[in-house]
Design a protein around this motif. Structure first.
Motif, PDB file in Angstrom:
ATOM      1  N   LEU A   1      -9.163  -2.573   2.349  1.00 28.86           N
ATOM      2  CA  LEU A   1      -7.806  -2.749   1.824  1.00 28.86           C
ATOM      3  C   LEU A   1      -7.631  -4.019   0.983  1.00 28.86           C
ATOM      4  O   LEU A   1      -7.014  -3.959  -0.084  1.00 28.86           O
ATOM      5  CB  LEU A   1      -6.790  -2.742   2.969  1.00 28.86           C
ATOM      6  CG  LEU A   1      -6.409  -1.378   3.521  1.00 28.86           C
ATOM      7  CD1 LEU A   1      -5.380  -1.526   4.624  1.00 28.86           C
ATOM      8  CD2 LEU A   1      -5.858  -0.484   2.423  1.00 28.86           C
TER       9      LEU A   1
ATOM     10  N   ILE B   1      -7.640  -1.871  -3.066  1.00 28.24           N
ATOM     11  CA  ILE B   1      -6.994  -0.589  -2.765  1.00 28.24           C
ATOM     12  C   ILE B   1      -5.477  -0.750  -2.800  1.00 28.24           C
ATOM     13  O   ILE B   1      -4.925  -1.692  -2.231  1.00 28.24           O
ATOM     14  CB  ILE B   1      -7.456  -0.065  -1.398  1.00 28.24           C
ATOM     15  CG1 ILE B   1      -8.971   0.127  -1.383  1.00 28.24           C
ATOM     16  CG2 ILE B   1      -6.744   1.241  -1.062  1.00 28.24           C
ATOM     17  CD1 ILE B   1      -9.514   1.070  -2.449  1.00 28.24           C
TER      18      ILE B   1
ATOM     19  N   ILE C   1       0.861  -1.186   0.000  1.00 21.14           N
ATOM     20  CA  ILE C   1       0.000   0.000   0.000  1.00 21.14           C
ATOM     21  C   ILE C   1       0.894   1.231   0.000  1.00 21.14           C
ATOM     22  O   ILE C   1       1.766   1.380   0.859  1.00 21.14           O
ATOM     23  CB  ILE C   1      -0.929   0.054   1.238  1.00 21.14           C
ATOM     24  CG1 ILE C   1      -1.817  -1.186   1.298  1.00 21.14           C
ATOM     25  CG2 ILE C   1      -1.774   1.323   1.214  1.00 21.14           C
ATOM     26  CD1 ILE C   1      -2.849  -1.273   0.191  1.00 21.14           C
TER      27      ILE C   1
ATOM     28  N   SER D   1      -9.803   7.229  -7.826  1.00 16.70           N
ATOM     29  CA  SER D   1     -10.144   7.524  -6.435  1.00 16.70           C
ATOM     30  C   SER D   1     -11.648   7.425  -6.233  1.00 16.70           C
ATOM     31  O   SER D   1     -12.428   7.498  -7.184  1.00 16.70           O
ATOM     32  CB  SER D   1      -9.661   8.921  -6.046  1.00 16.70           C
ATOM     33  OG  SER D   1      -8.257   9.015  -6.141  1.00 16.70           O
TER      34      SER D   1
ATOM     35  N   LEU E   1       1.371   4.968   0.791  1.00 17.07           N
ATOM     36  CA  LEU E   1       0.772   5.988   1.651  1.00 17.07           C
ATOM     37  C   LEU E   1       1.248   7.375   1.216  1.00 17.07           C
ATOM     38  O   LEU E   1       2.426   7.565   0.916  1.00 17.07           O
ATOM     39  CB  LEU E   1       1.162   5.767   3.115  1.00 17.07           C
ATOM     40  CG  LEU E   1       0.696   4.458   3.754  1.00 17.07           C
ATOM     41  CD1 LEU E   1       1.183   4.398   5.196  1.00 17.07           C
ATOM     42  CD2 LEU E   1      -0.814   4.332   3.699  1.00 17.07           C
TER      43      LEU E   1
ATOM     44  N   LEU F   1      -7.900   5.296  -1.760  1.00 21.03           N
ATOM     45  CA  LEU F   1      -8.877   5.543  -0.702  1.00 21.03           C
ATOM     46  C   LEU F   1      -8.347   6.647   0.200  1.00 21.03           C
ATOM     47  O   LEU F   1      -7.149   6.695   0.493  1.00 21.03           O
ATOM     48  CB  LEU F   1      -9.098   4.266   0.105  1.00 21.03           C
ATOM     49  CG  LEU F   1     -10.379   4.138   0.919  1.00 21.03           C
ATOM     50  CD1 LEU F   1     -11.613   4.245   0.028  1.00 21.03           C
ATOM     51  CD2 LEU F   1     -10.390   2.798   1.651  1.00 21.03           C
ATOM     52  N   SER F   2      -9.238   7.544   0.637  1.00 20.74           N
ATOM     53  CA  SER F   2      -8.791   8.704   1.407  1.00 20.74           C
ATOM     54  C   SER F   2      -9.352   8.680   2.823  1.00 20.74           C
ATOM     55  O   SER F   2     -10.186   7.849   3.178  1.00 20.74           O
ATOM     56  CB  SER F   2      -9.225  10.002   0.712  1.00 20.74           C
ATOM     57  OG  SER F   2     -10.591  10.264   0.975  1.00 20.74           O
ATOM     58  N   THR F   3      -8.897   9.660   3.609  1.00 23.95           N
ATOM     59  CA  THR F   3      -9.362   9.770   4.988  1.00 23.95           C
ATOM     60  C   THR F   3     -10.773  10.340   5.074  1.00 23.95           C
ATOM     61  O   THR F   3     -11.247  10.641   6.165  1.00 23.95           O
ATOM     62  CB  THR F   3      -8.398  10.642   5.818  1.00 23.95           C
ATOM     63  OG1 THR F   3      -8.122  11.848   5.084  1.00 23.95           O
ATOM     64  CG2 THR F   3      -7.101   9.922   6.074  1.00 23.95           C
TER      65      THR F   3
ATOM     66  N   GLN G   1      -3.482   2.487  -2.818  1.00 29.38           N
ATOM     67  CA  GLN G   1      -2.933   3.743  -2.315  1.00 29.38           C
ATOM     68  C   GLN G   1      -3.903   4.333  -1.306  1.00 29.38           C
ATOM     69  O   GLN G   1      -5.127   4.245  -1.483  1.00 29.38           O
ATOM     70  CB  GLN G   1      -2.742   4.751  -3.462  1.00 29.38           C
ATOM     71  CG  GLN G   1      -1.805   4.275  -4.555  1.00 29.38           C
ATOM     72  CD  GLN G   1      -1.769   5.222  -5.726  1.00 29.38           C
ATOM     73  OE1 GLN G   1      -1.853   6.440  -5.557  1.00 29.38           O
ATOM     74  NE2 GLN G   1      -1.656   4.686  -6.930  1.00 29.38           N
ATOM     75  N   MET G   2      -3.358   4.962  -0.265  1.00 24.71           N
ATOM     76  CA  MET G   2      -4.199   5.587   0.754  1.00 24.71           C
ATOM     77  C   MET G   2      -3.564   6.884   1.216  1.00 24.71           C
ATOM     78  O   MET G   2      -2.342   6.973   1.386  1.00 24.71           O
ATOM     79  CB  MET G   2      -4.354   4.689   1.984  1.00 24.71           C
ATOM     80  CG  MET G   2      -5.149   3.429   1.765  1.00 24.71           C
ATOM     81  SD  MET G   2      -5.152   2.388   3.247  1.00 24.71           S
ATOM     82  CE  MET G   2      -5.981   3.461   4.408  1.00 24.71           C
TER      83      MET G   2
ATOM     84  N   ARG H   1     -11.861   1.629   6.053  1.00 20.38           N
ATOM     85  CA  ARG H   1     -10.657   1.548   5.227  1.00 20.38           C
ATOM     86  C   ARG H   1      -9.911   0.243   5.478  1.00 20.38           C
ATOM     87  O   ARG H   1      -9.425  -0.392   4.546  1.00 20.38           O
ATOM     88  CB  ARG H   1      -9.751   2.757   5.471  1.00 20.38           C
ATOM     89  CG  ARG H   1     -10.353   4.046   4.931  1.00 20.38           C
ATOM     90  CD  ARG H   1      -9.328   5.162   4.867  1.00 20.38           C
ATOM     91  NE  ARG H   1      -8.855   5.545   6.191  1.00 20.38           N
ATOM     92  CZ  ARG H   1      -7.708   6.176   6.410  1.00 20.38           C
ATOM     93  NH1 ARG H   1      -6.913   6.478   5.409  1.00 20.38           N
ATOM     94  NH2 ARG H   1      -7.361   6.514   7.630  1.00 20.38           N
TER      95      ARG H   1
END
Length: 319
Positions: free
Chosen positions: A309, A313, A72, A256, A74, A296-298, A315-316, A305
């Motif tokens: 994963l 997913i 992943i 996204s 980040l 995926l974002s905050t 990238q976060m 989340r």
């Protein structure tokens, strides 16, 4: 052929009707396919596919492991400015909202960047509103050059530029671009963007292609989930990503999944997207785009989340 030529061959409402009319047999056929056709993708986005969420998730998981392993990426956003001249009805940066406005100096931007780097981030996303008097290409290029020694990758999520503008960004050290169409429904787009540069649907739609022509290594797409019907929006995002992958094959395409969350202005989603529907569209897009990054974002809760994963997913944003 540009994506504008492609999308003009489709009627938004007809696409939605096609998706909603798909049958269980068509979903099963899509799940058995090695590569999805647009009609297969419609089937996986359909109400009928909701009963097949578990096999969709399992196949999405397998494909992600095959292509990406257990990795992943980040990243963290760094907001350079929230000054904006657009009137986007859903956005807290909306020019009519009575909120505090600030544009960082280069020294302040570097201070924040060093704080992020100290936390271990090697990838950052520079974010601004759209206000040429506050942040223009030259300022952005200066900021990138200032921060480039700190990070292995710098992306931008800013106002759309022409091809020469993106070449300037590449020259300064930018390697990635994030640009959301927000909604692919032309009529709804006009309603949601009553004034400002962002009101030009065609200019925004072709932005990723200008970025690809300028040599950006990574381009991220997305629709703002909660504006249009999520099934149709996801279809057009997938179609857009396929077009970019074929015509700008040196560029890695990512998708996204931003869902509308509370913001200044109090805008409420027109078409809320449930968690179950959210999972379905992520799985469907992974099966359509096995080699694409899925981001995926905050905006989403930590618990959700964590559960998403394994489903595709790669990238976060983290914080």
């Amino acid at each position: 052929m540009s994506f504008l030529d492609v999308i003009q061959e489709y009627d938004y409402q007809q696409v939605l009707a096609d998706i909603e009319g798909k049958t269980a047999a068509e979903v099963e056929r899509a799940l058995a396919a090695e590569r999805l056709r647009p009609e297969d993708f419609k089937a996986l986005l359909s109400p009928a596919a909701a009963a097949y969420l578990e096999p969709m998730a399992q196949k999405a998981h397998r494909q992600t492991l095959q292509r990406f392993g257990r990795n992943i990426l980040l990243y963290a956003p760094l907001y350079l400015s929230n000054v904006c001249s657009n009137g986007c009805r859903y956005c807290g940066f909306n020019a009519t909202n009575k909120v505090g406005r600030q544009t960082l100096s280069l020294d302040e931007a570097e201070e924040e960047a060093r704080a992020l780097r100290a936390k271990g981030f090697e990838h950052i996303l520079l974010v601004t509103g759209e206000a040429p008097t506050a942040v223009d290409n030259d300022f952005l290029a200066q900021a990138v050059r200032r921060l480039a020694p700190l990070f292995s990758s710098i992306s931008i999520e800013v106002y759309p530029m022409d091809t020469d503008g993106y070449r300037q960004m590449v020259g300064a050290g930018v390697d990635g671009l994030t640009i959301y169409q927000e909604t692919y429904d032309r009529g709804l787009y006009a309603e949601m963007h009553p004034f400002g540069r962002k009101s030009d649907y065609d200019w925004r739609l072709l932005t990723p292609e200008r970025g690809g022509a300028a040599g950006l290594r990574r381009i991220g797409l997305g629709a703002l989930l909660g504006l249009g019907h999520f099934r149709a929006e996801a279809f057009f995002v997938g179609l857009h990503a396929l077009h970019l992958s074929r015509h700008h094959w040196r560029t890695q395409v990512s998708v996204s999944f931003p869902r509308i969350r509370p913001a200044d202005g109090g805008f409420q989603p027109l078409h809320p997207v449930s968690d179950r529907a959210f999972v379905q569209l992520i799985c469907a897009l992974r099966l359509l785009l096995p080699d694409a990054g899925l981001v995926l974002s905050t905006r989403e809760s930590a618990s959700l989340r964590d559960h998403l994963l394994p489903l595709g997913i790669t990238q976060m944003s983290a914080g």
